[in-house]
Enzyme design. Structure first.
Site, mmCIF file in Angstrom:
data_model
loop_
_atom_site.group_PDB
_atom_site.id
_atom_site.type_symbol
_atom_site.label_atom_id
_atom_site.label_comp_id
_atom_site.label_asym_id
_atom_site.label_seq_id
_atom_site.Cartn_x
_atom_site.Cartn_y
_atom_site.Cartn_z
ATOM 1 N N ASP A 13 43.454 47.878 46.716
ATOM 2 C CA ASP A 13 42.398 48.417 45.855
ATOM 3 C C ASP A 13 42.987 49.552 45.018
ATOM 4 O OD1 ASP A 13 40.040 49.152 44.676
ATOM 5 O OD2 ASP A 13 38.935 49.458 46.537
ATOM 6 N N ASP A 111 40.478 45.421 39.696
ATOM 7 C CA ASP A 111 41.137 46.475 40.469
ATOM 8 C C ASP A 111 41.332 46.158 41.942
ATOM 9 O OD1 ASP A 111 38.476 46.535 41.122
ATOM 10 O OD2 ASP A 111 38.283 48.716 41.023
ATOM 11 N N GLU A 112 41.173 44.912 42.348
ATOM 12 C CA GLU A 112 41.348 44.627 43.770
ATOM 13 C C GLU A 112 41.743 43.173 44.014
ATOM 14 O OE1 GLU A 112 37.795 44.891 46.190
ATOM 15 O OE2 GLU A 112 36.522 44.565 44.436
#
Length: 360
Positions: A13, A111-112
């Protein structure tokens, strides 16, 4: 490509991703409260997309009205959303994760991502990935380690920012047992309230809940599923099959309230045009529509329908949308309109492996 169980699941993350990308573009912003949202103008109606840790210390969070965020942090630097730049930065991160030997990467968003690995020491791999991402992109990330996707995802919260945390069947209850049910990925505030009505307020209580009670409240499929979430159980399969959209949606917050029927019809026409262009690029028909209407000051209603038979005809879709719009309260001014078109999934689409109702 494919899907199989792995010895370990890592959840990577990126820390304050959008704000961090902006700081890389503008190094002079390092250490300052940075807020990204809308067109960067707090006098307009818009919400916060992300905030730097310095801004979060003042209570600024994603989804907060930009005007309110500006009042909380008067000296914050407020920037407009620049999606193409974030997409490019995200792609570099995912390429870095895939380049590490022995990884299978399942992208969750900008973002992950989940990373499946078969190693003896997952913490070492996690630190390697953090270092490689930082070296190649300039971005920091936190890594959760788990023996299921769910535990890896939850573990990341204990590693932020920039850390590594392991959460498995061995320590799940010790770490999570006394926490509120909404601390589990897949249990939102609304579900947590429904659970609390039955005296189920902690993760441990959810894990040991009477199955008949859960089935009575949520049904024969979702009831057992929520108890499984309380136990941190689930798949350890990381699937790198390319993601396929179940639907496309667009929404617009209007700087001036819409009050006239002609204004609303024109706004709906613009939304339909954009959504249909997205759907057309997929080559699949529309099987469902959901119209979101946010009235002044901030009350939101949704109106949905199934489309039978499925259609690719723009005129038919417009007619359905107008029928949905006719259900709104015509006496109230409108500040936001949103439209989502759902499509049938291809036969070779990825199975749902994440703890959400729709899988993906």
């Amino acid at each position: 490509m494919g899907a199989r169980p792995h010895a370990w699941v890592l959840h990577v993350d990126l820390d304050q991703f959008i704000a961090a990308v902006e700081v890389l573009r503008h190094p002079e912003l390092a250490g300052k409260p940075v807020i990204v949202g809308g067109r960067g103008d707090p006098s307009e109606r818009a919400v916060v997309s992300t905030a730097s840790y310095e801004a979060r210390e003042f209570g600024v969070g994603s989804g907060m009205p930009l005007r309110l965020a500006a009042r909380k942090v008067p000296d914050a630097v407020i920037l407009p959303v620049d999606a193409p730049v974030y997409t490019e930065a995200s792609a570099r991160v995912m390429e870095t994760l895939r380049a590490h030997p022995g990884t299978v990467v399942q992208v969750l968003g900008w973002d992950e991502a989940f990373v499946g690995v078969d190693v003896a020491f997952p913490e070492a791999t996690a630190r390697d990935l953090q270092r490689e991402v930082l070296e190649r992109t300039g971005l920091h990330c936190s890594v959760g380690i788990g023996d299921t996707l769910l535990r890896a995802k939850v573990a990341t919260e204990f590693g932020k920012p920039g850390g590594v945390f392991r959460l498995t069947g061995a320590n799940w209850m010790a770490v999570m047992g006394e926490r509120p049910t909404k601390a589990v990925w897949g249990v939102g505030p609304r579900i947590a309230r429904r659970l609390a009505a039955h005296g189920i307020e902690t993760v441990a209580q959810l894990a040991g809940a009477d199955l008949d009670v859960l089935v009575g409240e949520f049904g024969p499929r979702m009831g057992p599923w929520f108890r499984q979430l309380g136990r941190g159980e689930g798949t350890r399969v990381v699937d790198d099959t390319p993601w396929v959209a179940r639907g496309h949606s667009r929404e617009t917050t209007y700087q001036q309230d819409l009050t006239e029927p002609a204004e609303i019809e024109a706004a709906l026409g613009e939304l339909v045009t954009h959504v249909l262009a997205d759907v057309a690029a997929e080559g699949r028909p529309v099987i469902g529509l959901t119209l979101k209407v946010r009235y002044v000051p901030f009350t939101t209603k949704t109106f949905s329908r199934r489309i039978r038979p499925p259609t690719t005809d723009p005129d038919e879709v417009v007619a359905h949308v107008l029928e949905l719009a006719a259900k709104r309260d015509a006496s109230r001014a409108v500040r936001l309109l949103g439209l989502r078109a759902e499509m049938p999934m291809p036969e070779d689409a990825r199975d749902g492996h994440t703890p959400t109702r729709s899988g993906w």
